[in-house]
Scaffold this motif. Structure first.
Motif, PDB file in Angstrom:
ATOM      1  N   ALA A 219       0.857  -1.180   0.000  1.00  0.00           N
ATOM      2  CA  ALA A 219       0.000   0.000   0.000  1.00  0.00           C
ATOM      3  C   ALA A 219       0.899   1.238   0.000  1.00  0.00           C
ATOM      4  O   ALA A 219       2.127   1.132   0.021  1.00  0.00           O
ATOM      5  CB  ALA A 219      -0.919  -0.001   1.218  1.00  0.00           C
ATOM      6  N   ARG A 220       0.265   2.418   0.003  1.00  0.00           N
ATOM      7  CA  ARG A 220       1.055   3.644   0.102  1.00  0.00           C
ATOM      8  C   ARG A 220       1.240   4.093   1.549  1.00  0.00           C
ATOM      9  O   ARG A 220       2.077   4.954   1.824  1.00  0.00           O
ATOM     10  CB  ARG A 220       0.395   4.760  -0.722  1.00  0.00           C
ATOM     11  N   THR A 221       0.461   3.530   2.468  1.00  0.00           N
ATOM     12  CA  THR A 221       0.621   3.833   3.890  1.00  0.00           C
ATOM     13  C   THR A 221       0.551   2.538   4.690  1.00  0.00           C
ATOM     14  O   THR A 221      -0.021   1.538   4.240  1.00  0.00           O
ATOM     15  CB  THR A 221      -0.493   4.773   4.407  1.00  0.00           C
ATOM     16  N   VAL A 222       1.112   2.574   5.883  1.00  0.00           N
ATOM     17  CA  VAL A 222       1.069   1.397   6.754  1.00  0.00           C
ATOM     18  C   VAL A 222      -0.368   1.101   7.173  1.00  0.00           C
ATOM     19  O   VAL A 222      -0.776  -0.067   7.253  1.00  0.00           O
ATOM     20  CB  VAL A 222       1.971   1.606   7.984  1.00  0.00           C
ATOM     21  N   ALA A 223      -1.154   2.148   7.413  1.00  0.00           N
ATOM     22  CA  ALA A 223      -2.543   1.929   7.817  1.00  0.00           C
ATOM     23  C   ALA A 223      -3.326   1.206   6.729  1.00  0.00           C
ATOM     24  O   ALA A 223      -4.144   0.326   7.017  1.00  0.00           O
ATOM     25  CB  ALA A 223      -3.202   3.269   8.151  1.00  0.00           C
ATOM     26  N   ASP A 224      -3.069   1.562   5.469  1.00  0.00           N
ATOM     27  CA  ASP A 224      -3.754   0.870   4.377  1.00  0.00           C
ATOM     28  C   ASP A 224      -3.269  -0.569   4.246  1.00  0.00           C
ATOM     29  O   ASP A 224      -4.053  -1.470   3.924  1.00  0.00           O
ATOM     30  CB  ASP A 224      -3.536   1.614   3.060  1.00  0.00           C
ATOM     31  N   ALA A 225      -1.981  -0.797   4.485  1.00  0.00           N
ATOM     32  CA  ALA A 225      -1.471  -2.174   4.458  1.00  0.00           C
ATOM     33  C   ALA A 225      -2.150  -3.012   5.540  1.00  0.00           C
ATOM     34  O   ALA A 225      -2.484  -4.180   5.320  1.00  0.00           O
ATOM     35  CB  ALA A 225       0.044  -2.181   4.645  1.00  0.00           C
ATOM     36  N   ALA A 226      -2.353  -2.408   6.716  1.00  0.00           N
ATOM     37  CA  ALA A 226      -3.030  -3.123   7.800  1.00  0.00           C
ATOM     38  C   ALA A 226      -4.485  -3.409   7.435  1.00  0.00           C
ATOM     39  O   ALA A 226      -5.018  -4.480   7.751  1.00  0.00           O
ATOM     40  CB  ALA A 226      -2.956  -2.306   9.086  1.00  0.00           C
ATOM     41  N   LEU A 227      -5.139  -2.443   6.779  1.00  0.00           N
ATOM     42  CA  LEU A 227      -6.512  -2.672   6.323  1.00  0.00           C
ATOM     43  C   LEU A 227      -6.579  -3.869   5.387  1.00  0.00           C
ATOM     44  O   LEU A 227      -7.444  -4.748   5.534  1.00  0.00           O
ATOM     45  CB  LEU A 227      -7.032  -1.422   5.618  1.00  0.00           C
ATOM     46  N   LEU A 228      -5.676  -3.915   4.429  1.00  0.00           N
ATOM     47  CA  LEU A 228      -5.667  -5.036   3.493  1.00  0.00           C
ATOM     48  C   LEU A 228      -5.346  -6.341   4.212  1.00  0.00           C
ATOM     49  O   LEU A 228      -5.952  -7.385   3.934  1.00  0.00           O
ATOM     50  CB  LEU A 228      -4.666  -4.768   2.375  1.00  0.00           C
ATOM     51  N   LEU A 229      -4.412  -6.292   5.156  1.00  0.00           N
ATOM     52  CA  LEU A 229      -4.066  -7.501   5.907  1.00  0.00           C
ATOM     53  C   LEU A 229      -5.261  -8.008   6.700  1.00  0.00           C
ATOM     54  O   LEU A 229      -5.432  -9.229   6.857  1.00  0.00           O
ATOM     55  CB  LEU A 229      -2.886  -7.223   6.837  1.00  0.00           C
ATOM     56  N   SER A 230      -6.119  -7.111   7.169  1.00  0.00           N
ATOM     57  CA  SER A 230      -7.292  -7.547   7.929  1.00  0.00           C
ATOM     58  C   SER A 230      -8.221  -8.406   7.085  1.00  0.00           C
ATOM     59  O   SER A 230      -8.964  -9.240   7.620  1.00  0.00           O
ATOM     60  CB  SER A 230      -8.052  -6.336   8.483  1.00  0.00           C
ATOM     61  N   VAL A 231      -8.183  -8.223   5.764  1.00  0.00           N
ATOM     62  CA  VAL A 231      -8.979  -9.023   4.838  1.00  0.00           C
ATOM     63  C   VAL A 231      -8.252 -10.312   4.454  1.00  0.00           C
ATOM     64  O   VAL A 231      -8.860 -11.379   4.327  1.00  0.00           O
ATOM     65  CB  VAL A 231      -9.309  -8.195   3.582  1.00  0.00           C
ATOM     66  N   LEU A 232      -6.925 -10.218   4.268  1.00  0.00           N
ATOM     67  CA  LEU A 232      -6.154 -11.371   3.803  1.00  0.00           C
ATOM     68  C   LEU A 232      -5.868 -12.382   4.900  1.00  0.00           C
ATOM     69  O   LEU A 232      -5.725 -13.582   4.624  1.00  0.00           O
ATOM     70  CB  LEU A 232      -4.821 -10.898   3.213  1.00  0.00           C
ATOM     71  N   ALA A 233      -5.759 -11.927   6.136  1.00  0.00           N
ATOM     72  CA  ALA A 233      -5.350 -12.795   7.239  1.00  0.00           C
ATOM     73  C   ALA A 233      -6.526 -13.570   7.808  1.00  0.00           C
ATOM     74  O   ALA A 233      -7.686 -13.243   7.574  1.00  0.00           O
ATOM     75  CB  ALA A 233      -4.684 -11.961   8.331  1.00  0.00           C
ATOM     76  N   GLY A 234      -6.197 -14.606   8.571  1.00  0.00           N
ATOM     77  CA  GLY A 234      -7.209 -15.424   9.230  1.00  0.00           C
ATOM     78  C   GLY A 234      -7.116 -16.869   8.794  1.00  0.00           C
ATOM     79  O   GLY A 234      -6.583 -17.181   7.734  1.00  0.00           O
ATOM     80  N   PRO A 235      -7.626 -17.782   9.604  1.00  0.00           N
ATOM     81  CA  PRO A 235      -7.447 -19.215   9.339  1.00  0.00           C
ATOM     82  C   PRO A 235      -8.217 -19.692   8.117  1.00  0.00           C
ATOM     83  O   PRO A 235      -9.194 -19.082   7.688  1.00  0.00           O
ATOM     84  CB  PRO A 235      -8.001 -19.868  10.612  1.00  0.00           C
ATOM     85  N   ASP A 236      -7.733 -20.780   7.557  1.00  0.00           N
ATOM     86  CA  ASP A 236      -8.420 -21.479   6.470  1.00  0.00           C
ATOM     87  C   ASP A 236      -8.027 -22.942   6.563  1.00  0.00           C
ATOM     88  O   ASP A 236      -6.846 -23.262   6.699  1.00  0.00           O
ATOM     89  CB  ASP A 236      -8.018 -20.911   5.105  1.00  0.00           C
ATOM     90  N   PRO A 237      -9.001 -23.859   6.492  1.00  0.00           N
ATOM     91  CA  PRO A 237      -8.689 -25.284   6.673  1.00  0.00           C
ATOM     92  C   PRO A 237      -7.812 -25.857   5.574  1.00  0.00           C
ATOM     93  O   PRO A 237      -7.255 -26.954   5.746  1.00  0.00           O
ATOM     94  CB  PRO A 237     -10.067 -25.943   6.690  1.00  0.00           C
ATOM     95  N   ARG A 238      -7.664 -25.158   4.462  1.00  0.00           N
ATOM     96  CA  ARG A 238      -6.841 -25.667   3.366  1.00  0.00           C
ATOM     97  C   ARG A 238      -5.353 -25.384   3.562  1.00  0.00           C
ATOM     98  O   ARG A 238      -4.528 -25.847   2.773  1.00  0.00           O
ATOM     99  CB  ARG A 238      -7.330 -25.064   2.040  1.00  0.00           C
ATOM    100  N   SER A 239      -5.002 -24.632   4.585  1.00  0.00           N
ATOM    101  CA  SER A 239      -3.592 -24.339   4.869  1.00  0.00           C
ATOM    102  C   SER A 239      -3.204 -24.946   6.212  1.00  0.00           C
ATOM    103  O   SER A 239      -3.730 -24.540   7.252  1.00  0.00           O
ATOM    104  CB  SER A 239      -3.353 -22.834   4.907  1.00  0.00           C
ATOM    105  N   PRO A 240      -2.257 -25.900   6.232  1.00  0.00           N
ATOM    106  CA  PRO A 240      -1.897 -26.548   7.495  1.00  0.00           C
ATOM    107  C   PRO A 240      -1.116 -25.656   8.448  1.00  0.00           C
ATOM    108  O   PRO A 240      -0.990 -25.981   9.629  1.00  0.00           O
ATOM    109  CB  PRO A 240      -1.042 -27.743   7.035  1.00  0.00           C
ATOM    110  N   ILE A 241      -0.571 -24.523   7.968  1.00  0.00           N
ATOM    111  CA  ILE A 241       0.190 -23.633   8.853  1.00  0.00           C
ATOM    112  C   ILE A 241      -0.569 -22.342   9.140  1.00  0.00           C
ATOM    113  O   ILE A 241      -0.008 -21.412   9.721  1.00  0.00           O
ATOM    114  CB  ILE A 241       1.584 -23.319   8.284  1.00  0.00           C
ATOM    115  N   ALA A 242      -1.853 -22.263   8.763  1.00  0.00           N
ATOM    116  CA  ALA A 242      -2.616 -21.029   8.955  1.00  0.00           C
ATOM    117  C   ALA A 242      -2.706 -20.672  10.440  1.00  0.00           C
ATOM    118  O   ALA A 242      -2.990 -21.517  11.289  1.00  0.00           O
ATOM    119  CB  ALA A 242      -4.018 -21.184   8.368  1.00  0.00           C
ATOM    120  N   ILE A 243      -2.460 -19.403  10.755  1.00  0.00           N
ATOM    121  CA  ILE A 243      -2.580 -18.899  12.116  1.00  0.00           C
ATOM    122  C   ILE A 243      -4.059 -18.696  12.438  1.00  0.00           C
ATOM    123  O   ILE A 243      -4.812 -18.140  11.638  1.00  0.00           O
ATOM    124  CB  ILE A 243      -1.794 -17.583  12.267  1.00  0.00           C
TER     125      ILE A 243
END
Length: 472
Positions: A219-243
């Motif tokens: 992103a162009r700012t850290v706050a926007d990167a965090a916003l995008l990360l809030s959408v991209l992050a989170g568990p998923d059963p298809r990933s064995p190392i998902a946090i």
């Protein structure tokens, strides 16, 4: 209006769209106009799907008008990295072998973006199979640096970084094995965040247990990167190392008081890597900003011995496993890629075992280092942006670089630790080329790294300096 929209933050755009002050069609059209005007000068967008994007924006506006609850990124335009599969949109990996490849399904990161309301504009340029930190391939050519089109935009997420810097997109996603989110962010004066492995789960993935490569936000700012990360992050059963921690932990303000923060500054990773004098001269005064903000800054570095062997071995093993069959078409592959695959094919089981032991020992030494410090600062890249016609710098601070990997140690040593790492604009050389500061935190301390980076960003404002390409 075009300029206002294209350099508005993603958070601002999302707020205006949710309030009905802007339509998705208006936002998308403004960014498409910007791409049409500036992309011929930088070559950041590999594939553009303008009509499809406008149709999707119109459909999003219709759903919003009907009362449907909008996603957190409703109406936000993005172009996706050309190594991330997008259903119905050409995804070439920068290779002639896949020049007409159109995937039938989205990979997980694209699934999440679409579910959040993102409007896809197309794909961003990459090096061939994302191998290397300079974006050039035989399908689309080189992506050029918006601050000087004669220089590299970095890689492998170079198209994404250049597009962000030019205001062609407000957000971008990328991937990072040896620095591919951080290096292009450094070269293009934007933000790139390598999250902890598993923070952004990936699927499909042939080596699902590997922690070397991750996906993350730009992103162009850290706050926007965090916003995008809030959408991209989170568990998923298809990933064995998902946090398991949800992405929602990255929403909200990032303000942090740095008084008392224990900061280690390493200009050259404890003397283990050469760093261009110009890079050091830019970052030394930037590091003093942390002292001005009340942090306690010391010159120190964790013992990174073994990081070279860990990264080189596990990368080569992954290349051989993933790309080995491509050697049947070696005449259509760049020599550096062939070399890295063949290095992997030479490995034995003992080589892999030794690398994993070194990997474990490295983790514990770095863990113990972060018992004494909260944050580690170091250069993102050992050099400022280099000539776009070169595949990689041939020397750094007088030391020869023998392969396309050698000049990236300040990034890939950190990859080997598994720690979260942020590239944030850190200043400019005397030639006004961007230099990124790398902020590294303890294991899984992703939010703290973003908070520290946000505070530094607000204190310095380096990221607000627009490329001459845009302002001229």
């Amino acid at each position: 209006m075009d300029s206002d929209l294209c350099y508005a933050s993603a958070r601002e755009l999302a707020g205006w769209l949710r309030a009905g002050q802007l339509s998705a069609v208006e936002v998308v059209r403004a960014h498409l106009d910007r791409i049409q005007r500036l992309d011929p000068k930088v070559n950041a967008i590999a594939t553009l799907v303008a009509e499809q994007a406008l149709d999707a924006a119109a459909a999003a506006d219709k759903r919003f008008a009907s009362g449907a609850e909008p996603g957190p990124l409703h109406g936000i335009p993005m172009a996706h990295k050309d190594t991330h599969d997008t259903a119905g949109i050409r995804t070439t990996y920068g290779s002639p072998l896949l020049a007409e490849n159109v995937p039938e399904r989205d990979e997980l990161v694209i699934e999440r973006l679409k579910a959040a309301g993102v409007i896809t504009l197309g794909k961003t340029n990459v090096p061939e199979f994302a191998a290397g930190s300079h974006t050039v391939n035989p399908v689309f050519g080189a992506t050029r640096n918006p601050y000087d089109p004669g220089k590299s935009a970095g890689g492998s997420s170079g198209g994404a970084a250049a597009a962000l810097a030019c205001g062609m997109v407000p957000l971008a996603e990328g991937s990072d094995m040896g620095g591919s989110l951080r290096n292009p962010a450094s070269f293009c004066n934007v933000v790139g965040f390598r999250p902890s492995p598993g923070r952004v789960p990936t699927w499909p993935r042939p080596l699902a247990w590997s922690t070397l490569a991750v996906q993350g936000p730009m992103a162009r700012t850290v706050a926007d990167a965090a916003l995008l990360l809030s959408v991209l992050a989170g568990p998923d059963p298809r990933s064995p190392i998902a946090i398991a921690e949800p992405g929602s932990v990255f929403t909200g303000a990032l303000d942090r008081d740095l008084r008392g923060l224990r900061v280690a500054w390493s200009p050259d990773l404890g003397g283990t890597v050469p760093v261009d004098r110009g890079v050091r001269e830019v970052l030394e005064p930037s590091v003093r900003v942390f002292s001005d903000l009340g942090a306690v800054v010391s010159v120190d570095c964790p013992d990174l011995s073994g990081a070279e062997e860990v990264f080189r071995t596990l990368r080569a093993w992954q290349f051989a496993s993933t790309f080995g069959p491509l050697l049947a078409h070696r005449d259509q592959l760049k020599p550096s890629l062939v070399w890295n695959i063949e290095e992997g094919l030479k490995l034995t089981g003992s080589d892999i075992a030794e690398a994993e032991v070194l990997h474990t020992n490295l983790f514990h030494r770095v863990r113990e280092f972060f018992e004494r410090y909260d944050i580690l600062l170091l250069p993102v890249s050992q050099v400022p942006p280099f000539d776009v016609e070169l595949e990689f710098p041939r020397e750094v601070a007088g030391e020869p670089m023998h392969s396309y990997l050698d000049w990236m140690r300040s990034a890939y040593f950190v990859s080997a630790t598994g720690c979260p790492a942020l590239s944030v604009p850190g200043g400019f050389t005397t030639a006004w080329m961007p230099v990124g500061l790398q902020i590294v935190g303890p294991h899984r301390a992703d939010r703290m790294v973003l908070e520290v980076g946000h505070t530094f960003e607000q204190a310095t404002g380096f990221g607000t300096v627009r490329p001459p390409l845009v302002t001229s």
